[in-house]
Design an enzyme around this catalytic site. Structure first.
Site, mmCIF file in Angstrom:
data_model
loop_
_atom_site.group_PDB
_atom_site.id
_atom_site.type_symbol
_atom_site.label_atom_id
_atom_site.label_comp_id
_atom_site.label_asym_id
_atom_site.label_seq_id
_atom_site.Cartn_x
_atom_site.Cartn_y
_atom_site.Cartn_z
ATOM 1 N N GLY A 318 94.291 34.444 49.424
ATOM 2 C CA GLY A 318 94.262 34.500 50.832
ATOM 3 C C GLY A 318 95.428 35.237 51.210
ATOM 4 O O GLY A 318 95.515 36.325 52.252
ATOM 5 N N TRP A 321 94.393 38.914 50.593
ATOM 6 C CA TRP A 321 93.719 39.355 51.905
ATOM 7 C C TRP A 321 94.451 40.168 52.825
ATOM 8 O O TRP A 321 94.128 41.144 53.579
ATOM 9 C CB TRP A 321 92.860 38.199 52.570
ATOM 10 C CG TRP A 321 92.154 38.764 53.687
ATOM 11 C CD1 TRP A 321 90.754 39.256 53.591
ATOM 12 C CD2 TRP A 321 92.436 38.539 54.839
ATOM 13 N NE1 TRP A 321 90.217 39.350 55.112
ATOM 14 C CE2 TRP A 321 91.330 39.262 55.566
ATOM 15 C CE3 TRP A 321 93.734 38.154 55.486
ATOM 16 C CZ2 TRP A 321 91.433 39.029 57.097
ATOM 17 C CZ3 TRP A 321 93.744 38.311 56.905
ATOM 18 C CH2 TRP A 321 92.637 38.869 57.712
ATOM 19 N N HIS A 322 95.818 39.537 53.138
ATOM 20 C CA HIS A 322 96.750 40.085 54.175
ATOM 21 C C HIS A 322 97.296 41.511 53.825
ATOM 22 O O HIS A 322 97.686 42.128 54.513
ATOM 23 C CB HIS A 322 97.783 38.988 54.510
ATOM 24 C CG HIS A 322 97.391 37.889 55.301
ATOM 25 N ND1 HIS A 322 96.789 36.990 54.763
ATOM 26 C CD2 HIS A 322 97.344 37.739 56.563
ATOM 27 C CE1 HIS A 322 96.413 36.078 55.780
ATOM 28 N NE2 HIS A 322 96.935 36.543 56.699
ATOM 29 N N GLY A 323 97.283 41.751 52.484
ATOM 30 C CA GLY A 323 97.963 43.117 52.171
ATOM 31 C C GLY A 323 97.982 43.276 50.539
ATOM 32 O O GLY A 323 97.981 42.282 49.896
ATOM 33 N N PHE A 509 96.116 44.320 58.729
ATOM 34 C CA PHE A 509 95.399 43.289 57.639
ATOM 35 C C PHE A 509 94.051 43.480 57.660
ATOM 36 O O PHE A 509 93.295 42.987 56.680
ATOM 37 C CB PHE A 509 95.776 41.854 57.997
ATOM 38 C CG PHE A 509 97.431 41.581 57.814
ATOM 39 C CD1 PHE A 509 98.171 42.154 57.043
ATOM 40 C CD2 PHE A 509 97.756 40.766 58.999
ATOM 41 C CE1 PHE A 509 99.684 42.115 57.168
ATOM 42 C CE2 PHE A 509 99.100 40.578 59.164
ATOM 43 C CZ PHE A 509 99.970 41.140 58.076
#
Length: 509
Positions: A318, A321-323, A509
């Site tokens: 997770g 996923w944001h960066g 993102f």
């Protein structure tokens, strides 16, 4: 195209809405096609170069979904595996290629040149949405197979750039419902009100907090206790109102078209613990990670050790996923640790039957908020050393410094504070005061006032939102003259602040 831009507000949205309802008189297919075309235009406004990528992804996943739906036995699973693997490889190339190359260079002391791949906006959201569709098809949950509705499901512009992450079963019935194609004054009034509240959160609050957060993380060389906490809290509330504002605006815009998006934000800083936080923050992403990653990994079905491993794995991914950066990995790891501790504490508290009253609830909420703010430091800081410097300041290891201009106003109290270890430095007094003033505004609204769903409690504004009034007093929205004045004033104030519209933080993102 930004929701908070004059182009969107006075050109794109009116033309799209008027065209949608006019074409609906000729047939639902015309209206759905118009909305899909408008959504592709909305996406291409940023860069038309990536429209073929979005269209190609839609064609590929729809075709693979058909193959999965018509296959049986082991072939069904092979089609699913191939489709998800290709989706993830595409996402990995655009989002993580340079991150992977830098990791190889660091581990092998190599000098492989970076590819400098430009990240297509919204690729994480439309990829995850389509992976959910493929898995739902594999599990037999998909009943709607019309290609036009699928295109609209993926491209629908209120959610395309920054979510929410949609489920096929949530949207397809709405695209087939006759009421979605009829203009409604009620939807117009409620949708515009929700949109106005979201616009105000973004323009009047988040954008005014942004300079103070940016100063600490990118410019400041003063990291005393008060300065560090001021900047970190400014960022915490900037991100809160930026994302909350986008979520409200997306829900409000969608209501204009008679479509309800799922609730994606529900006062997360009021969470009683970190488990509750993730039920309130980016709710559809949390749902996706739970349903399509945590549960398939085994969830909590294979013992406590495996459960904690699954939690850590889910939150690490997770974070990624944001960066593509170690700061996001650390942020995800921290939340994985937080969740493991929370689950362990809950099990111990239940076993020991520990009492829980109002004092404990207040302490738990405060502790959760502090833990979230500590993790935000890594989320925002681009370098590990900078993050640790700020955390040192937050811990008071660099002293409790205050601007000398404030010290002059304290009189005899200044000497007493100096004896307690408080130092006074030259300059920065006005920024210090402005930072804490905006932090106080953000905190008061986030902690003391009802959220948008509570304000609109008489009306179902979003899937999963309350549809009955709560104790919001005079802040309970009604179709009354005073509320038209409130909303009009909010819109006017927001529009007057739109000289230089700022991007939403979740666009990256």
């Amino acid at each position: 195209m930004l929701f908070n831009s004059f182009t969107f507000l006075f050109l794109f949205l009116p033309i799209t809405a008027v065209g949608y309802f006019l074409l609906a008189r000729r047939g639902h297919t015309w209206a759905a096609g118009w909305l899909a075309l408008a959504s592709l235009t909305f996406y291409g406004w940023w860069s038309y170069v990536y429209i073929p990528l979005l269209v190609g992804s839609i064609l590929f996943n729809y075709w693979m979904g058909q193959r999965i739906g018509h296959a049986a036995g082991a072939a069904r699973k092979r089609w699913l595996t191939a489709a998800v693997a290709i989706d993830l490889l595409l996402l990995a190339y655009f989002k993580y290629a340079d991150f992977f190359i830098s990791g190889v260079n660091w581990l092998a002391a190599a000098d492989i040149p970076a590819l400098h791949v430009v990240l297509p906006i919204g690729i994480s959201f439309f990829t995850f949405t389509q992976i959910a569709y493929l898995v739902d098809t594999y599990q037999g949950k998909v009943k709607e197979a019309r290609f036009l509705h699928y295109v609209l499901f993926i491209t629908y512009f209120p959610h395309l750039i920054a979510g929410p992450v949609l489920h096929h079963a949530e949207m397809m019935p709405q695209f087939d419902r006759p009421g979605s194609y009829r203009f409604s004054y009620r939807n117009l009034a409620v949708g515009l009100s929700v949109f106005a509240i979201g616009l105000a959160k973004k323009v009047l609050i988040a954008d005014n907090l942004a300079p103070h957060a940016t100063f600490l993380f990118d410019q400041s060389d003063m990291f005393s206790f008060a300065n560090a906490w001021g900047g970190v809290l400014a960022y915490a509330f900037q991100l809160y109102f930026d994302f909350s504002g986008y979520s409200d605006m997306a829900i409000g815009i969608s209501l204009l078209f008679g479509i309800r998006l799922p609730l994606n934000f529900d006062s997360p800083y009021k969470a009683a613990n970190i488990i509750d936080f993730w039920r309130r923050w980016h709710m559809t992403l949390s749902r996706f990670l739970r349903d399509y990653l945590y549960v398939p990994l085994g969830g909590n079905r294979k013992g406590p050790v495996r459960r904690y491993v699954n939690l850590m794995t889910t939150m690490l991914l997770g974070g990624l996923w944001h960066g593509a950066g170690m700061n996001f990995v650390i942020w995800g790891a921290l939340h994985g640790i937080y969740l493991a501790i929370n689950h362990g504490w809950n099990a111990l508290a239940e076993k020991l039957r520990l009492p829980r009253g109002r004092v404990w609830a207040a302490f738990s909420m405060a502790l959760t908020f502090v833990a979230v703010c500590v993790a935000w430091v890594f989320f925002r800081a681009t370098h590990f050393d900078k993050a640790m410097t700020i955390l040192r300041g937050m811990a008071g290891l660099d002293g409790v410094g205050l601007p000398a201009s404030i010290g002059l106003q304290l009189g005899p109290l200044r000497g007493a504070l100096e004896q307690l270890g408080v130092s006074f430095y030259l300059g920065g007094g006005s920024r210090f005061l402005e930072t804490w003033q905006w932090v106080a505004v953000g905190a008061a609204i986030a902690f003391c006032l009802p959220n948008t769903q509570q304000i609109m409690g008489r009306y179902e504004t979003a899937l999963g939102a309350p549809s009955s009034p709560r104790r919001t007093g005079w802040l309970l929205w009604l179709p009354a003259r005073r509320w038209s004045i409130y909303i009009g004033a909010i819109l006017l104030g927001s529009l007057l602040s739109l000289s230089r519209p700022a991007e939403f933080l979740y666009f990256q993102f």
